[in-house]
Design a protein around this motif. Structure first.
Motif, short mmCIF file in Angstrom:
data_model
loop_
_atom_site.label_atom_id
_atom_site.label_comp_id
_atom_site.label_asym_id
_atom_site.label_seq_id
_atom_site.Cartn_x
_atom_site.Cartn_y
_atom_site.Cartn_z
N ALA A 157 11.63 19.16 45.48
CA ALA A 157 11.37 20.23 44.52
C ALA A 157 11.06 19.67 43.14
N LEU A 158 11.82 18.66 42.73
CA LEU A 158 11.55 18.05 41.42
C LEU A 158 10.18 17.37 41.39
N GLY A 159 9.82 16.74 42.50
CA GLY A 159 8.50 16.13 42.58
C GLY A 159 7.39 17.16 42.47
N LEU A 160 7.56 18.30 43.14
CA LEU A 160 6.56 19.36 43.06
C LEU A 160 6.49 19.92 41.64
N LEU A 161 7.64 20.14 41.03
CA LEU A 161 7.65 20.62 39.64
C LEU A 161 6.95 19.63 38.72
N ALA A 162 7.20 18.34 38.92
CA ALA A 162 6.59 17.31 38.07
C ALA A 162 5.07 17.31 38.20
N ARG A 163 4.57 17.67 39.39
CA ARG A 163 3.11 17.71 39.58
C ARG A 163 2.48 18.97 39.04
N THR A 164 3.29 20.00 38.78
CA THR A 164 2.70 21.30 38.44
C THR A 164 3.16 21.88 37.11
N MET A 165 4.14 21.26 36.46
CA MET A 165 4.67 21.81 35.21
C MET A 165 4.88 20.68 34.20
N ASP A 166 4.94 21.06 32.93
CA ASP A 166 5.27 20.08 31.91
C ASP A 166 6.78 19.90 31.84
N ASP A 167 7.21 18.85 31.17
CA ASP A 167 8.64 18.52 31.11
C ASP A 167 9.49 19.64 30.52
N ARG A 168 8.99 20.30 29.51
CA ARG A 168 9.75 21.38 28.87
C ARG A 168 9.99 22.53 29.86
N SER A 169 8.98 22.87 30.64
CA SER A 169 9.12 23.93 31.63
C SER A 169 10.09 23.53 32.74
N ILE A 170 10.02 22.27 33.16
CA ILE A 170 10.96 21.78 34.18
C ILE A 170 12.38 21.87 33.65
N ALA A 171 12.58 21.48 32.41
CA ALA A 171 13.91 21.55 31.81
C ALA A 171 14.42 22.99 31.80
N GLY A 172 13.53 23.95 31.56
CA GLY A 172 13.93 25.36 31.58
C GLY A 172 14.38 25.80 32.97
N VAL A 173 13.65 25.35 33.99
CA VAL A 173 14.04 25.67 35.37
C VAL A 173 15.43 25.08 35.66
#
Length: 88
Positions: free
Chosen positions: A45-61
């Protein structure tokens, strides 16, 4: 991808959840330890988020996920599963 009426979840979230549930079921049937299955799913899931979102958005998730843990939401879910009260 359509959002739900409240603008939060994509309309295919339920389908994606069903696929993940089947993958979990399969891994447990293969005697993969729950922590290993969960770690693999989280890593994916983190890998998919890293390919599709910026770091700030991932941190929000991740903050939302942590808030669910801290609020007891996941504990409530665990308590409603068979044998779910084994780890308070």
């Amino acid at each position: 991808m359509q959002l739900d009426p409240q603008g939060v979840a994509p309309d295919d979230l339920s389908h994606a959840g069903s696929v993940v549930d089947k993958a979990i079921e399969y891994m447990l049937e293969q005697n993969i330890a729950p922590i290993s299955a969960a770690s693999a799913l989280l890593g994916g899931a983190l890998g998919l988020l890293a390919r599709t979102m910026d770091d700030r958005s991932i941190a929000g998730v991740l903050r939302n996920a942590l808030a669910s843990v801290e609020s007891g939401e996941l504990r409530e879910m665990r308590d409603h599963l068979p044998g779910g009260d084994a780890h308070p």
